[in-house]
Design an enzyme around this catalytic site. Structure first.
Site, short mmCIF file in Angstrom:
data_model
loop_
_atom_site.label_atom_id
_atom_site.label_comp_id
_atom_site.label_asym_id
_atom_site.label_seq_id
_atom_site.Cartn_x
_atom_site.Cartn_y
_atom_site.Cartn_z
N LYS A 1 87.55 12.88 -66.40
CA LYS A 1 85.97 12.95 -65.80
C LYS A 1 85.22 11.35 -65.87
O LYS A 1 84.55 10.93 -65.14
CB LYS A 1 84.87 13.82 -66.62
CG LYS A 1 85.02 15.36 -66.23
CD LYS A 1 84.05 16.09 -66.98
CE LYS A 1 83.97 17.33 -66.54
NZ LYS A 1 82.99 18.39 -67.17
N ASP B 1 77.16 19.21 -63.10
CA ASP B 1 77.19 19.95 -64.39
C ASP B 1 75.75 19.81 -64.73
O ASP B 1 75.24 21.00 -65.39
CB ASP B 1 78.16 19.47 -65.55
CG ASP B 1 79.32 20.01 -65.37
OD1 ASP B 1 79.67 20.97 -64.77
OD2 ASP B 1 80.40 19.26 -65.93
P1 NAP Z 1 84.95 16.74 -73.94
O1 NAP Z 1 84.55 15.67 -73.14
O2 NAP Z 1 86.74 16.81 -74.18
O3 NAP Z 1 84.41 16.85 -75.35
C1 NAP Z 1 84.59 17.61 -76.34
C2 NAP Z 1 83.57 17.96 -77.31
O4 NAP Z 1 84.02 18.77 -78.24
C3 NAP Z 1 83.34 16.62 -77.90
O5 NAP Z 1 82.07 16.44 -78.54
C4 NAP Z 1 84.26 16.95 -79.53
O6 NAP Z 1 83.80 16.19 -80.56
C5 NAP Z 1 83.86 18.41 -79.52
N1 NAP Z 1 85.05 18.98 -80.34
C6 NAP Z 1 86.32 19.31 -80.23
N2 NAP Z 1 86.85 19.96 -81.37
C7 NAP Z 1 85.96 20.19 -82.07
C8 NAP Z 1 86.12 20.81 -83.41
N3 NAP Z 1 87.06 21.18 -83.75
N4 NAP Z 1 84.91 20.64 -84.04
C9 NAP Z 1 83.62 20.22 -83.67
N5 NAP Z 1 83.58 19.66 -82.34
C10 NAP Z 1 84.72 19.60 -81.56
O7 NAP Z 1 84.76 18.27 -73.35
P2 NAP Z 1 83.43 18.45 -72.36
O8 NAP Z 1 84.07 18.24 -70.75
O9 NAP Z 1 82.47 17.84 -72.58
O10 NAP Z 1 83.57 20.05 -72.37
C11 NAP Z 1 82.96 20.60 -73.73
C12 NAP Z 1 83.17 22.24 -73.47
O11 NAP Z 1 82.28 22.55 -72.33
C13 NAP Z 1 84.53 22.75 -73.13
O12 NAP Z 1 84.67 24.09 -73.68
C14 NAP Z 1 84.30 22.99 -71.43
O13 NAP Z 1 85.25 24.25 -71.08
C15 NAP Z 1 82.85 23.55 -71.37
N6 NAP Z 1 82.39 23.49 -70.38
C16 NAP Z 1 81.65 24.44 -69.65
C17 NAP Z 1 81.05 24.16 -68.38
C18 NAP Z 1 80.36 25.37 -67.76
O14 NAP Z 1 80.06 25.27 -66.44
N7 NAP Z 1 80.13 26.59 -68.09
C19 NAP Z 1 81.05 22.94 -67.50
C20 NAP Z 1 81.50 21.81 -68.47
C21 NAP Z 1 82.21 22.08 -69.68
P3 NAP Z 1 84.62 14.87 -81.02
O15 NAP Z 1 83.61 13.73 -80.15
O16 NAP Z 1 84.21 14.79 -82.55
O17 NAP Z 1 85.97 14.81 -80.52
#
Ligand code: NAP
Length: 272
Positions: A66, A103
Protein backbone atom coordinates in the site's frame (compact mmCIF):
# COMPACT_ATOMS: atom_id res chain seq x y z
CA UNK A 1 -12.72 -5.52 -25.02
CA UNK A 2 -13.17 -6.97 -21.53
CA UNK A 3 -11.74 -4.45 -19.06
CA UNK A 4 -9.64 -5.62 -16.16
CA UNK A 5 -9.06 -4.76 -12.51
CA UNK A 6 -6.95 -6.66 -10.01
CA UNK A 7 -6.02 -6.82 -6.36
CA UNK A 8 -2.28 -6.98 -5.76
CA UNK A 9 -0.73 -8.14 -2.48
CA UNK A 10 1.18 -11.02 -0.92
CA UNK A 11 -0.09 -13.30 0.40
CA UNK A 12 -3.67 -12.98 -0.87
CA UNK A 13 -5.60 -15.14 1.53
CA UNK A 14 -9.18 -14.15 0.80
CA UNK A 15 -11.49 -13.88 -2.26
CA UNK A 16 -13.96 -11.32 -0.87
CA UNK A 17 -12.94 -8.47 -3.22
CA UNK A 18 -12.98 -10.65 -6.32
CA UNK A 19 -16.43 -11.99 -5.43
CA UNK A 20 -17.89 -8.53 -4.66
CA UNK A 21 -16.62 -6.76 -7.78
CA UNK A 22 -17.39 -9.56 -10.23
CA UNK A 23 -20.94 -9.82 -8.87
CA UNK A 24 -21.33 -6.05 -9.39
CA UNK A 25 -19.89 -6.18 -12.95
CA UNK A 26 -22.36 -8.97 -13.78
CA UNK A 27 -25.31 -7.22 -12.13
CA UNK A 28 -24.75 -3.90 -13.93
CA UNK A 29 -23.88 -5.55 -17.29
CA UNK A 30 -20.32 -4.16 -17.35
CA UNK A 31 -17.82 -6.15 -19.43
CA UNK A 32 -14.99 -6.32 -16.89
CA UNK A 33 -13.35 -8.85 -14.55
CA UNK A 34 -11.60 -8.52 -11.17
CA UNK A 35 -8.63 -10.83 -10.66
CA UNK A 36 -6.32 -11.66 -7.75
CA UNK A 37 -2.62 -11.10 -8.45
CA UNK A 38 -0.21 -12.39 -5.82
CA UNK A 39 2.90 -10.30 -6.57
CA UNK A 40 6.20 -9.85 -4.76
CA UNK A 41 7.72 -6.44 -4.00
CA UNK A 42 10.06 -6.82 -7.00
CA UNK A 43 7.10 -7.53 -9.30
CA UNK A 44 5.10 -4.42 -8.31
CA UNK A 45 6.73 -1.99 -10.84
CA UNK A 46 6.14 -4.43 -13.71
CA UNK A 47 2.52 -4.86 -12.69
CA UNK A 48 1.98 -1.08 -12.46
CA UNK A 49 3.34 -0.67 -16.03
CA UNK A 50 0.98 -3.40 -17.24
CA UNK A 51 -1.98 -1.61 -15.61
CA UNK A 52 -1.37 1.47 -17.77
CA UNK A 53 -2.70 -0.56 -20.73
CA UNK A 54 -6.03 0.31 -22.35
CA UNK A 55 -7.70 -2.87 -21.12
CA UNK A 56 -7.31 -1.82 -17.47
CA UNK A 57 -9.80 0.23 -15.38
CA UNK A 58 -7.40 0.28 -12.43
CA UNK A 59 -6.45 -1.93 -9.51
CA UNK A 60 -6.50 -2.32 -5.75
CA UNK A 61 -3.61 -2.77 -3.36
CA UNK A 62 -3.33 -4.62 -0.08
CA UNK A 63 -0.60 -5.53 2.40
CA UNK A 64 2.34 -5.14 2.01
CA UNK A 65 2.27 -2.90 -1.10
CA UNK A 66 0.00 0.00 0.00
CA UNK A 67 2.88 2.42 0.58
CA UNK A 68 5.41 1.35 -2.04
CA UNK A 69 2.88 1.63 -4.86
CA UNK A 70 2.54 5.37 -4.18
CA UNK A 71 6.00 6.01 -5.62
CA UNK A 72 5.00 4.44 -8.95
CA UNK A 73 1.81 6.43 -9.63
CA UNK A 74 1.37 9.72 -11.52
CA UNK A 75 -0.93 11.39 -9.01
CA UNK A 76 -1.94 10.82 -5.39
CA UNK A 77 -5.29 12.13 -4.18
CA UNK A 78 -4.92 14.54 -1.23
CA UNK A 79 -6.50 12.20 1.37
CA UNK A 80 -4.38 9.22 0.31
CA UNK A 81 -1.28 11.41 0.59
CA UNK A 82 -2.19 12.42 4.14
CA UNK A 83 -2.97 8.83 5.11
CA UNK A 84 0.25 7.65 3.49
CA UNK A 85 -1.35 4.62 1.83
CA UNK A 86 -3.15 3.89 -1.46
CA UNK A 87 -5.63 1.04 -1.71
CA UNK A 88 -7.35 1.92 -5.01
CA UNK A 89 -5.84 3.09 -8.31
CA UNK A 90 -7.75 4.58 -11.21
CA UNK A 91 -6.43 4.38 -14.78
CA UNK A 92 -7.32 7.49 -16.72
CA UNK A 93 -7.99 7.61 -20.49
CA UNK A 94 -4.40 8.72 -21.19
CA UNK A 95 -2.93 5.75 -19.29
CA UNK A 96 -1.91 7.77 -16.26
CA UNK A 97 -2.62 6.30 -12.82
CA UNK A 98 -4.16 8.09 -9.84
CA UNK A 99 -3.97 6.72 -6.29
CA UNK A 100 -6.88 6.92 -3.84
CA UNK A 101 -7.65 5.60 -0.38
CA UNK A 102 -11.22 4.31 -0.04
CA UNK A 103 -10.61 2.73 3.41
CA UNK A 104 -11.03 6.03 5.28
CA UNK A 105 -14.44 6.78 3.80
CA UNK A 106 -15.37 3.09 4.11
CA UNK A 107 -14.50 3.25 7.82
CA UNK A 108 -16.61 6.38 8.36
CA UNK A 109 -19.65 4.95 6.58
CA UNK A 110 -19.40 1.63 8.43
CA UNK A 111 -19.13 3.21 11.91
CA UNK A 112 -21.99 5.61 11.17
CA UNK A 113 -24.28 3.01 9.59
CA UNK A 114 -23.55 -0.07 11.66
CA UNK A 115 -22.95 1.48 15.08
CA UNK A 116 -25.16 4.54 14.48
CA UNK A 117 -22.32 6.69 15.78
CA UNK A 118 -21.21 10.03 14.32
CA UNK A 119 -17.43 10.43 14.46
CA UNK A 120 -17.32 14.01 15.74
CA UNK A 121 -16.60 14.69 19.43
CA UNK A 122 -15.86 11.06 20.21
CA UNK A 123 -13.19 9.72 22.50
CA UNK A 124 -11.65 6.87 20.51
CA UNK A 125 -9.00 4.19 21.14
CA UNK A 126 -7.48 2.69 18.01
CA UNK A 127 -5.38 -0.48 18.19
CA UNK A 128 -2.83 -0.69 15.35
CA UNK A 129 -0.63 1.74 13.43
CA UNK A 130 -0.54 0.22 9.94
CA UNK A 131 -2.29 1.38 6.76
CA UNK A 132 -5.80 0.55 7.97
CA UNK A 133 -5.26 2.33 11.31
CA UNK A 134 -3.94 5.40 9.49
CA UNK A 135 -7.07 5.45 7.29
CA UNK A 136 -9.34 5.16 10.33
CA UNK A 137 -7.49 7.89 12.24
CA UNK A 138 -7.66 10.15 9.18
CA UNK A 139 -11.45 9.69 8.99
CA UNK A 140 -11.74 10.44 12.72
CA UNK A 141 -9.56 13.57 12.55
CA UNK A 142 -11.37 14.93 9.47
CA UNK A 143 -14.74 14.33 11.18
CA UNK A 144 -13.55 16.18 14.32
CA UNK A 145 -13.28 13.33 16.82
CA UNK A 146 -12.40 14.87 20.20
CA UNK A 147 -9.42 12.76 21.19
CA UNK A 148 -7.85 9.66 19.74
CA UNK A 149 -5.41 7.32 21.48
CA UNK A 150 -3.50 4.97 19.20
CA UNK A 151 -1.95 1.87 20.75
CA UNK A 152 0.42 -0.38 18.89
CA UNK A 153 2.67 -3.36 19.61
CA UNK A 154 5.59 -1.36 18.19
CA UNK A 155 4.91 1.83 20.09
CA UNK A 156 7.29 3.97 17.96
CA UNK A 157 4.93 3.43 15.01
CA UNK A 158 2.00 4.69 17.11
CA UNK A 159 4.02 7.75 18.10
CA UNK A 160 4.96 8.43 14.46
CA UNK A 161 1.30 8.12 13.45
CA UNK A 162 0.29 10.58 16.17
CA UNK A 163 2.92 13.08 15.01
CA UNK A 164 1.58 12.86 11.45
CA UNK A 165 -2.02 13.52 12.46
CA UNK A 166 -1.70 16.35 14.97
CA UNK A 167 -2.59 17.28 18.54
CA UNK A 168 -5.88 15.35 18.86
CA UNK A 169 -3.98 12.05 18.45
CA UNK A 170 -1.79 10.42 21.11
CA UNK A 171 0.48 7.45 20.44
CA UNK A 172 1.18 4.72 23.01
CA UNK A 173 2.11 1.09 23.42
CA UNK A 174 -0.49 -1.47 24.53
CA UNK A 175 0.22 -0.60 28.17
CA UNK A 176 -1.08 1.52 31.02
CA UNK A 177 -1.76 4.69 28.97
CA UNK A 178 -3.86 2.79 26.41
CA UNK A 179 -5.72 0.87 29.15
CA UNK A 180 -6.51 4.13 30.91
CA UNK A 181 -7.79 5.72 27.68
CA UNK A 182 -10.06 2.68 27.21
CA UNK A 183 -11.84 3.44 30.50
CA UNK A 184 -13.18 6.70 28.99
CA UNK A 185 -13.63 5.68 25.35
CA UNK A 186 -16.86 6.00 23.38
CA UNK A 187 -15.44 3.78 20.64
CA UNK A 188 -12.65 1.19 20.52
CA UNK A 189 -11.31 0.12 17.12
CA UNK A 190 -9.19 -2.91 16.30
CA UNK A 191 -7.07 -2.15 13.23
CA UNK A 192 -4.41 -4.78 13.92
CA UNK A 193 -4.22 -8.10 12.13
CA UNK A 194 -4.92 -9.86 15.43
CA UNK A 195 -8.13 -11.87 15.18
CA UNK A 196 -7.79 -12.24 11.41
CA UNK A 197 -4.29 -13.61 10.93
CA UNK A 198 -3.21 -14.34 14.52
CA UNK A 199 -5.78 -15.69 17.00
CA UNK A 200 -6.49 -13.77 20.22
CA UNK A 201 -7.10 -10.11 21.01
CA UNK A 202 -4.81 -7.08 20.63
CA UNK A 203 -6.25 -5.30 23.70
CA UNK A 204 -8.69 -5.89 26.54
CA UNK A 205 -12.26 -4.63 26.19
CA UNK A 206 -12.92 -5.30 29.91
CA UNK A 207 -12.12 -1.74 30.95
CA UNK A 208 -14.41 0.00 28.41
CA UNK A 209 -17.42 1.84 29.89
CA UNK A 210 -20.80 0.08 29.38
CA UNK A 211 -21.87 2.74 26.86
CA UNK A 212 -18.89 2.13 24.55
CA UNK A 213 -19.03 0.57 21.07
CA UNK A 214 -16.41 -1.71 19.50
CA UNK A 215 -15.51 -1.78 15.82
CA UNK A 216 -13.25 -4.57 14.60
CA UNK A 217 -11.82 -4.26 11.07
CA UNK A 218 -11.58 -8.05 11.05
CA UNK A 219 -14.32 -9.56 8.85
CA UNK A 220 -13.18 -13.19 8.69
CA UNK A 221 -14.14 -14.74 11.09
CA UNK A 222 -17.35 -12.71 11.26
CA UNK A 223 -17.08 -12.64 15.06
CA UNK A 224 -13.53 -12.23 16.31
CA UNK A 225 -12.58 -13.05 19.88
CA UNK A 226 -12.53 -9.28 20.58
CA UNK A 227 -16.13 -8.89 19.40
CA UNK A 228 -17.22 -12.04 21.23
CA UNK A 229 -15.87 -10.60 24.50
CA UNK A 230 -17.38 -7.16 23.82
CA UNK A 231 -20.77 -8.66 22.96
CA UNK A 232 -20.63 -10.77 26.14
CA UNK A 233 -20.28 -7.50 28.05
CA UNK A 234 -23.36 -6.12 26.31
CA UNK A 235 -21.42 -3.52 24.26
CA UNK A 236 -22.50 -2.51 20.76
CA UNK A 237 -20.27 -4.17 18.16
CA UNK A 238 -19.64 -4.25 14.40
CA UNK A 239 -17.20 -6.31 12.37
CA UNK A 240 -15.25 -5.13 9.30
CA UNK A 241 -17.63 -6.44 6.66
CA UNK A 242 -19.51 -3.15 6.30
CA UNK A 243 -16.22 -1.27 5.81
CA UNK A 244 -15.06 -3.85 3.28
CA UNK A 245 -18.24 -3.43 1.25
CA UNK A 246 -18.20 0.39 1.54
CA UNK A 247 -14.59 0.76 0.37
CA UNK A 248 -15.36 -1.60 -2.54
CA UNK A 249 -18.50 0.36 -3.48
CA UNK A 250 -16.47 3.59 -3.62
CA UNK A 251 -13.73 1.95 -5.74
CA UNK A 252 -16.34 0.50 -8.11
CA UNK A 253 -17.89 3.93 -8.61
CA UNK A 254 -14.47 5.45 -9.37
CA UNK A 255 -13.81 2.83 -12.07
CA UNK A 256 -17.27 2.58 -13.65
CA UNK A 257 -19.26 5.68 -12.64
CA UNK A 258 -21.90 3.33 -11.18
CA UNK A 259 -22.90 4.19 -7.59
CA UNK A 260 -24.68 2.05 -5.01
CA UNK A 261 -23.17 -1.34 -5.88
CA UNK A 262 -22.96 -2.08 -2.14
CA UNK A 263 -26.15 -4.17 -1.75
CA UNK A 264 -25.19 -6.40 -4.72
CA UNK A 265 -21.70 -6.82 -3.28
CA UNK A 266 -22.95 -7.65 0.20
CA UNK A 267 -25.40 -10.23 -1.18
CA UNK A 268 -22.58 -11.85 -3.15
CA UNK A 269 -20.50 -12.22 0.03
CA UNK A 270 -23.28 -14.25 1.59
CA UNK A 271 -22.50 -17.00 -0.94
CA UNK A 272 -18.90 -17.29 0.28
P1 NAP B 1 -0.53 -3.59 8.32
O1 NAP B 1 -0.24 -2.28 7.69
O2 NAP B 1 0.31 -4.78 8.02
O3 NAP B 1 -0.52 -3.34 9.92
C1 NAP B 1 -0.66 -4.42 10.80
C2 NAP B 1 -0.92 -3.91 12.22
O4 NAP B 1 -1.19 -5.05 13.06
C3 NAP B 1 0.28 -3.20 12.84
O5 NAP B 1 -0.18 -2.19 13.70
C4 NAP B 1 0.96 -4.33 13.62
O6 NAP B 1 1.75 -3.90 14.71
C5 NAP B 1 -0.26 -5.06 14.14
N1 NAP B 1 0.04 -6.43 14.54
C6 NAP B 1 0.44 -7.45 13.75
N2 NAP B 1 0.62 -8.57 14.47
C7 NAP B 1 0.36 -8.23 15.78
C8 NAP B 1 0.38 -8.94 17.00
N3 NAP B 1 0.70 -10.25 17.05
N4 NAP B 1 0.02 -8.29 18.14
C9 NAP B 1 -0.32 -6.98 18.10
N5 NAP B 1 -0.35 -6.24 16.97
C10 NAP B 1 -0.01 -6.86 15.80
O7 NAP B 1 -2.03 -4.06 8.00
P2 NAP B 1 -3.28 -3.11 7.66
O8 NAP B 1 -3.38 -2.95 6.20
O9 NAP B 1 -3.24 -1.92 8.52
O10 NAP B 1 -4.50 -4.08 8.08
C11 NAP B 1 -4.79 -4.34 9.43
C12 NAP B 1 -6.01 -5.26 9.52
O11 NAP B 1 -7.16 -4.57 9.06
C13 NAP B 1 -5.88 -6.52 8.66
O12 NAP B 1 -6.43 -7.62 9.38
C14 NAP B 1 -6.73 -6.20 7.45
O13 NAP B 1 -7.28 -7.36 6.85
C15 NAP B 1 -7.83 -5.36 8.09
N6 NAP B 1 -8.44 -4.44 7.12
C16 NAP B 1 -9.80 -4.50 7.00
C17 NAP B 1 -10.42 -3.64 6.13
C18 NAP B 1 -11.92 -3.70 5.99
O14 NAP B 1 -12.44 -3.14 5.02
N7 NAP B 1 -12.62 -4.33 6.90
C19 NAP B 1 -9.69 -2.71 5.37
C20 NAP B 1 -8.30 -2.67 5.53
C21 NAP B 1 -7.69 -3.54 6.42
P3 NAP B 1 3.33 -3.61 14.51
O15 NAP B 1 3.44 -2.22 13.96
O16 NAP B 1 3.86 -3.76 15.89
O17 NAP B 1 3.85 -4.67 13.57
Amino acid sequence: MTRRVALIGRPLRRRHSEVMHNAAFDHFGIDARYELRDVSLEQVPGFVDEARGADWLGFQVTTPHKRIVMELLDQIEHDAGQIGAVNTVLRREDGSLAGHNTDAEGFRRAVENELELGLSDLSVCVGGAGGAARAGVHALVVAGAGDITVGNRTWERARALAEDFGPSVRGAGFGAAFDEALTEADLAVNATTVGMIEPGVAFDVGSLPPTAAVFDLVYDPSESELLRRARARGLRVANGLGMLVSQAEIAFERWTGVADAGPVMRAALESL
